[in-house]
Design a protein around this motif. Structure first.
Motif, PDB file in Angstrom:
ATOM      1  N   LEU A 136       0.864  -1.183   0.000  1.00  0.00           N
ATOM      2  CA  LEU A 136       0.000   0.000   0.000  1.00  0.00           C
ATOM      3  C   LEU A 136       0.898   1.229   0.000  1.00  0.00           C
ATOM      4  N   ALA A 137       0.804   2.043  -1.041  1.00  0.00           N
ATOM      5  CA  ALA A 137       1.625   3.250  -1.170  1.00  0.00           C
ATOM      6  C   ALA A 137       0.796   4.478  -0.836  1.00  0.00           C
ATOM      7  N   ARG A 138       1.409   5.426  -0.140  1.00  0.00           N
ATOM      8  CA  ARG A 138       0.758   6.696   0.196  1.00  0.00           C
ATOM      9  C   ARG A 138       1.523   7.839  -0.451  1.00  0.00           C
ATOM     10  N   PHE A 139       0.765   8.808  -0.979  1.00  0.00           N
ATOM     11  CA  PHE A 139       1.369   9.907  -1.708  1.00  0.00           C
ATOM     12  C   PHE A 139       1.085  11.239  -1.019  1.00  0.00           C
ATOM     13  N   ALA A 140       1.885  12.242  -1.376  1.00  0.00           N
ATOM     14  CA  ALA A 140       1.824  13.533  -0.690  1.00  0.00           C
ATOM     15  C   ALA A 140       0.473  14.210  -0.816  1.00  0.00           C
ATOM     16  N   ASP A 141      -0.264  13.944  -1.871  1.00  0.00           N
ATOM     17  CA  ASP A 141      -1.572  14.568  -2.059  1.00  0.00           C
ATOM     18  C   ASP A 141      -2.688  13.851  -1.311  1.00  0.00           C
TER      19      ASP A 141
END
Length: 405
Positions: A136-141
């Motif tokens: 599961l990847a999380r991004f700055a937006d």
């Protein structure tokens, strides 16, 4: 084959879209996440793709992305003041290809999209966690994405590298700041000739541009590293003043600097190299390209090795029964090769900022070194003749891989 069906590729430079296309060819759906909000066209100047890098692109039917924009360099020359040495070349291999990074970048992105690969811009990775079934990847937006594996192709300042190993080393600064310029002057060199020049104060290189004029690159000694944004905040006129002073006593370096206008000079940023990275992967996350092996630009192999690794990780995921085996085998295939290239380049790199004694003896020593240490088959053969056989089945690694000591 692994049970991997989807992949997140972090980084949309050169290695990112190549990895995505290789995964696509291997039957794995890949999505590229690029931190830049639109494109990264202004990042980097001209890069060189060696014969082995071109062959790696051919393995995934992507060579036209390079050849449509590149210019071949069939001859290389090294100069030390008035001394000029034609470097030996390998027989039976295609020439080095030089290409504007922005043109190769755009071409690879267009080719990836044409193959149905999704590229998401403005998607800067900040965190990732491994779940029971994938990543599961999380991004700055604030957005998230999931896939079976995550591939870090996010450069020397890699976020993925730190997620794999918080104690991983970062890049080492070479002590040089890179520039590229175009001078409205003709140099005494045949088309297709790249000249590596060791000036009195700094190293530079140049080649005639098809259609007229000369492209040149400068490695300016700089005490502290500067980000690309910092370097570009300095007015081009000021950098030109420094470059003209640095190369004033060099021929043709002085003339190249004097005949370059501010609008034709580009800072390409501080030059970095990656030390040996202990952990190339953890669980379902793995590194490719500059995030794990960025040799000095003296190698002439940085982009080519990145392309190779992007293709090889896809082959390993295609052929091996599980992710740990695939990633361990991938590292086993790549580590020794890339670290040997990096070691060779590091030795050359030290000569780019020589002290007064080294400058005095270099013209005498270099012809000897060229004959002994620069034997083309011994030094360059294993690098440039390397070919990836896409159709060959990968054999799993049988022993652990250790970092070069």
């Amino acid at each position: 084959m692994t049970d991997v069906r989807t992949a997140l590729v972090i980084g949309g430079g050169i290695a990112g879209p190549v990895a995505a296309m290789a995964l696509h060819k291997a039957g794995i759906e890949a999505t590229v996440h690029e931190a830049y909000p639109s494109t990264a066209d202004g990042i980097g100047g001209t890069i060189a793709i060696a014969p082995n890098g071109r062959a790696a692109l051919e393995a995934i039917d992507a060579q036209e992305a390079l050849l449509a924009h590149a210019h071949p360099m069939s001859t290389t020359v090294m100069t030390f003041g008035a001394k000029r040495l034609a470097l030996p070349s390998l027989a039976g291999v295609p020439p080095l290809q030089v290409v504007r990074r922005a043109e190769l970048y755009r071409s690879l992105h267009a080719m990836a999209r044409a193959r149905g690969i999704r590229i998401v811009h403005g998607s800067r990775l900040v965190d990732a966690e491994q779940t029971a079934s994938g990543v599961l990847a999380r991004f700055a937006d604030g957005s998230t994405a999931t896939a079976d594996v995550l591939i870090g192709a996010d450069g020397v300042h890699s976020t993925v590298r730190k997620l794999i190993d918080p104690n991983a080393p970062g890049p080492n600064y070479t002590g040089m700041l890179g520039f590229e310029g175009f001078a409205d002057v003709e140099v005494p060199a045949r088309p297709g000739t790249m000249t590596f020049a060791f000036g009195r104060r700094a190293y530079y290189l140049y080649w005639p541009q098809p259609g007229g004029g000369t492209v040149w690159g400068a490695n300016l000694p700089q005490e502290r590293p500067m980000s690309l944004a910092e370097a570009r905040k300095v007015p081009a006129e000021e950098w030109l003043r420094i470059l003209r002073e640095t190369y004033a006593d060099d021929d043709p370096g002085g003339e190249l600097a004097r005949r370059t206008s501010a609008d034709r000079l580009q800072a390409v940023g501080s030059l970095h190299i990656m030390p040996s990275v202990p952990h190339w992967y953890r669980g379902r996350m793995v590194l490719v390209g500059d995030s794990v092996h960025a040799p000095s630009n003296s190698s002439g192999q940085g982009a080519s090795l990145s392309i190779e690794s992007a293709v090889e990780v896809a082959r390993c995921l295609r052929d091996l029964p599980d992710v740990p085996s695939a990633f361990a085998t991938y590292e086993g295939l790549r580590r020794r090769r890339v670290e040997k290239v990096a070691s060779r380049a590091a030795k050359i790199n030290h000569a780019k900022t020589p002290g007064p004694v080294a400058r005095a003896v270099m013209p005498v020593l270099m012809p000897i070194l060229t004959k002994v240490a620069m034997n083309p088959e011994k030094t360059m053969g294993p690098e440039q003749r390397f070919r990836i056989d896409w159709d060959a089945t990968i054999v799993p690694a049988t022993a652990p891989v250790r970092a070069a000591g």
